[in-house]
Design a protein around this motif. Structure first.
Motif, PDB file in Angstrom:
ATOM      1  N   PHE A 126      -8.263  -7.790   7.265  1.00  0.00           N
ATOM      2  CA  PHE A 126      -7.165  -7.230   8.065  1.00  0.00           C
ATOM      3  C   PHE A 126      -5.820  -7.762   7.581  1.00  0.00           C
ATOM      4  CE2 PHE A 126     -10.661  -7.072  11.374  1.00  0.00           C
ATOM      5  CZ  PHE A 126     -10.811  -5.691  11.325  1.00  0.00           C
ATOM      6  N   HIS A 184      -5.911  -7.938  13.090  1.00  0.00           N
ATOM      7  CA  HIS A 184      -5.696  -9.279  12.535  1.00  0.00           C
ATOM      8  C   HIS A 184      -5.419 -10.270  13.673  1.00  0.00           C
ATOM      9  CE1 HIS A 184      -3.535 -12.104   9.524  1.00  0.00           C
ATOM     10  NE2 HIS A 184      -4.836 -12.275   9.461  1.00  0.00           N
ATOM     11  N   ASP A 219      -4.288  -2.626  11.154  1.00  0.00           N
ATOM     12  CA  ASP A 219      -4.689  -3.867  10.502  1.00  0.00           C
ATOM     13  C   ASP A 219      -4.027  -5.064  11.182  1.00  0.00           C
ATOM     14  OD1 ASP A 219      -6.481  -3.386   8.191  1.00  0.00           O
ATOM     15  OD2 ASP A 219      -4.860  -2.100   7.495  1.00  0.00           O
ATOM     16  N   HIS A 220      -2.741  -4.932  11.483  1.00  0.00           N
ATOM     17  CA  HIS A 220      -2.020  -6.024  12.157  1.00  0.00           C
ATOM     18  C   HIS A 220      -2.629  -6.301  13.535  1.00  0.00           C
ATOM     19  CE1 HIS A 220       0.981  -6.450   9.081  1.00  0.00           C
ATOM     20  NE2 HIS A 220       1.442  -5.220   9.229  1.00  0.00           N
ATOM     21  N   SER A 247      -1.175   0.567   8.638  1.00  0.00           N
ATOM     22  CA  SER A 247      -1.092  -0.889   8.624  1.00  0.00           C
ATOM     23  C   SER A 247      -0.978  -1.495  10.016  1.00  0.00           C
ATOM     24  CB  SER A 247       0.092  -1.343   7.764  1.00  0.00           C
ATOM     25  OG  SER A 247       1.314  -0.854   8.285  1.00  0.00           O
ATOM     26  N   TYR A 248      -0.436  -0.747  10.988  1.00  0.00           N
ATOM     27  CA  TYR A 248      -0.274  -1.335  12.313  1.00  0.00           C
ATOM     28  C   TYR A 248      -1.642  -1.644  12.937  1.00  0.00           C
ATOM     29  CZ  TYR A 248      -1.516   3.011  14.809  1.00  0.00           C
ATOM     30  OH  TYR A 248      -2.178   4.102  15.312  1.00  0.00           O
ATOM     31  N   LYS A 298       0.820  -1.210   0.000  1.00  0.00           N
ATOM     32  CA  LYS A 298       0.000   0.000   0.000  1.00  0.00           C
ATOM     33  C   LYS A 298       0.855   1.261   0.000  1.00  0.00           C
ATOM     34  CE  LYS A 298      -3.489   0.208   2.792  1.00  0.00           C
ATOM     35  NZ  LYS A 298      -4.329   0.114   4.020  1.00  0.00           N
ATOM     36  N   ASN A 319      -0.576 -15.536   7.065  1.00  0.00           N
ATOM     37  CA  ASN A 319       0.169 -14.710   6.116  1.00  0.00           C
ATOM     38  C   ASN A 319       1.107 -15.557   5.263  1.00  0.00           C
ATOM     39  OD1 ASN A 319      -1.014 -12.326   6.999  1.00  0.00           O
ATOM     40  ND2 ASN A 319       0.605 -11.877   8.463  1.00  0.00           N
ATOM     41  N   HIS A 377      -4.934  -8.543   4.655  1.00  0.00           N
ATOM     42  CA  HIS A 377      -4.531  -7.883   3.412  1.00  0.00           C
ATOM     43  C   HIS A 377      -4.302  -6.380   3.602  1.00  0.00           C
ATOM     44  CE1 HIS A 377      -4.489 -10.850   0.247  1.00  0.00           C
ATOM     45  NE2 HIS A 377      -5.595 -11.403   0.727  1.00  0.00           N
ATOM     46  N   LEU A 378      -4.394  -5.904   4.825  1.00  0.00           N
ATOM     47  CA  LEU A 378      -4.160  -4.491   5.143  1.00  0.00           C
ATOM     48  C   LEU A 378      -5.118  -3.576   4.382  1.00  0.00           C
ATOM     49  CD1 LEU A 378      -0.231  -4.487   4.992  1.00  0.00           C
ATOM     50  CD2 LEU A 378      -1.717  -5.158   6.887  1.00  0.00           C
ATOM     51  N   SER A 379      -6.371  -4.012   4.265  1.00  0.00           N
ATOM     52  CA  SER A 379      -7.324  -3.263   3.455  1.00  0.00           C
ATOM     53  C   SER A 379      -8.393  -2.529   4.264  1.00  0.00           C
ATOM     54  CB  SER A 379      -8.017  -4.209   2.463  1.00  0.00           C
ATOM     55  OG  SER A 379      -8.742  -5.219   3.139  1.00  0.00           O
ATOM     56  N   THR A 420      -5.383  -5.481  -1.995  1.00  0.00           N
ATOM     57  CA  THR A 420      -5.519  -4.525  -0.895  1.00  0.00           C
ATOM     58  C   THR A 420      -6.768  -3.650  -1.023  1.00  0.00           C
ATOM     59  OG1 THR A 420      -4.139  -2.869  -2.007  1.00  0.00           O
ATOM     60  CG2 THR A 420      -3.011  -4.415  -0.542  1.00  0.00           C
TER      61      THR A 420
END
Length: 441
Positions: free
Chosen positions: A175, A191, A187-188, A184-185, A75, A207, A177-179, A384
């Motif tokens: 989550f 996730h 999303d992680h 992104s943190y 991204k 992953n 796919h960081l979408s 994404t």
């Protein structure tokens, strides 16, 4: 390899070496890996071991052009490019930097999607989906806690919990796919909460497996989802290769379209995935993943053991896993198993994704039941992109496919499921006829 000249590459003064595509193709071994991104050549031999997506993911493009895959998975290109600078070793000659018309059109399509805001997520959409998952998890417990422990109460509770596990499988995918979030943190973090604490699986394992699938879908030896020859043969190439071996395979593959119903969907989660994910966590010392997964089991048995006893809780757990497994397997395999499966041919990104993916007709139920993975083609082209926007890019993808003569397959949900069985039967018969021809004497 051509001679170098002085210049600035990625902001660094260094000698620029001319490297041809033929040079790059020779560096596709385990201890010697190069790839191309936007006409620049990178040595990923050492870097692959530190790659956040895993060494196998990036190594699948060794000796190949990874431009579109690189763009699809990342991204924030600005943050990623800093890792490219130290491993840059050369540039392709101008004569080999010309994109095909399909590649140019696809990259313009991505730019159009960005301009349309299709990579911008709706936090409200994902909040509503996560909310309904948590609601069903609470209901699953309350049914037994307040309505008593009888057969219909247990069945209703398990139905609620199956919805939880099925739907959390789809949202953790978002989550992963960081979408979902701009950062992104977050999303992680979510996730870990969804796939770890609610589902009881390792985010790192997911992953490791899933990104390889996206990188090389239906590619033998690279996509983990078709690395199943110990139990099944799929496609047209794998059955023949397995049949030609001395043993011919360890299973009666000509019956696989029947035993699939027994050892396939019902056992994927309760048996195979349980073993694989715990082995992955222990062998790779993923203690944080293990702690989050342990949190799931502590929560589950703390809540359900007082209601139905330890043995009852174990039976409840594996029953839900079985139903969840059947839900996931039929949905996930309907998009890929009936499609073309073959060794890696370094196809362009769009060709590779369309060859291996098909769609299921959209509807309110289908969208919910599949977690919008009925838009599998769009998702594979733009992994994404938030799932609620996939339908918006569909007309443009179809138009591009029509222009370049690419097949855009859309099936009913019933046909998609039926095609799994038909393709297994066809592959099994192909194995059987080849096996008899090679081992009849």
């Amino acid at each position: 390899m051509g001679k170098g000249s002085k210049g600035v590459v990625n902001g660094i003064d260094r000698e620029i070496r001319t490297v041809t595509l033929d040079d790059v193709k020779q560096h596709d071994r385990r201890d010697d890996k190069w790839l191309v991104i936007q006409g620049e050549v990178y040595d990923i031999t050492k870097w692959s071991k530190r790659h956040p997506g895993g060494s196998r993911l990036i190594s699948h493009f060794a000796g190949q052009d990874a431009t579109d895959a690189f763009r699809a998975f990342h991204k924030d290109l600005t943050a990623v490019r800093k890792y490219l600078k130290p491993i840059h070793i050369g540039t392709l000659p101008e004569s080999e930097r010309n994109d095909t018309e399909l590649q140019t059109d696809f990259r313009e399509l991505r730019k159009t999607a960005e301009d349309m805001g299709l990579f911008t997520p709706s936090i409200l959409f994902f909040a509503a989906h996560l909310g309904h998952i948590l609601m069903f998890e609470v209901l699953a417990y309350l049914v037994l806690a307040y309505l008593g422990v009888g057969w219909w109460q247990i069945m209703l509770s398990m139905a609620c919990y199956t919805i939880v596990e099925g739907q959390v499988g789809w949202i953790q995918h978002d989550f992963g796919h960081l979408s979902v979030f701009p950062k992104s943190y977050l999303d992680h973090l979510f996730h870990y909460f969804t796939v770890g604490f609610i589902k009881g699986a390792s985010p790192a394992w997911w992953n490791h497996m899933h990104y390889q699938h996206h990188a090389k879908p239906n590619v033998m030896g690279k996509d983990p989802d078709v690395r199943i020859e110990k139990l099944f043969v799929v496609g047209k190439v794998m059955p023949v290769e397995v049949a030609k071996t001395k043993s011919g395979g360890s299973m009666p593959y000509n019956w696989q379209h029947r035993y699939f119903f027994i050892i396939g969907p019902p056992l994927l989660f309760p048996v195979y995935f349980q073993v694989m994910l715990f082995r992955h966590m222990f062998t790779r010392r993923l203690w944080w993943d293990l702690a989050v997964v342990a949190g799931f089991f502590i929560k589950f048995f703390y809540l359900y053991t007082p209601l139905i006893g330890f043995g009852g809780a174990v039976a409840y757990y594996f029953t839900v896993r079985m139903f969840e497994s059947m839900w996931f397997t039929w949905v996930a395999q309907s998009n890929h198993i009936p499609m073309e499966i073959k060794p890696d041919e370094a196809e362009p990104w769009m060709v590779a994704q369309l060859r291996a993916s098909c769609n299921v007709e959209p509807s309110f139920f289908n969208d919910w039941f599949t977690g919008h993975l009925n838009f599998q083609i769009e998702h594979h082209l733009f992994p994404t992109m938030p799932r609620h926007n996939l339908h918006k890019i569909t007309p443009l993808v179809k138009s591009l496919c029509k222009k370049h003569g690419l097949d855009f397959q859309v099936k009913s949900l019933y046909r998609a499921f039926a095609d799994i069985v038909k393709s297994l039967e066809h592959s099994g018969q192909l194995w059987y006829s080849t096996y008899k021809a090679y081992h009849s004497s």
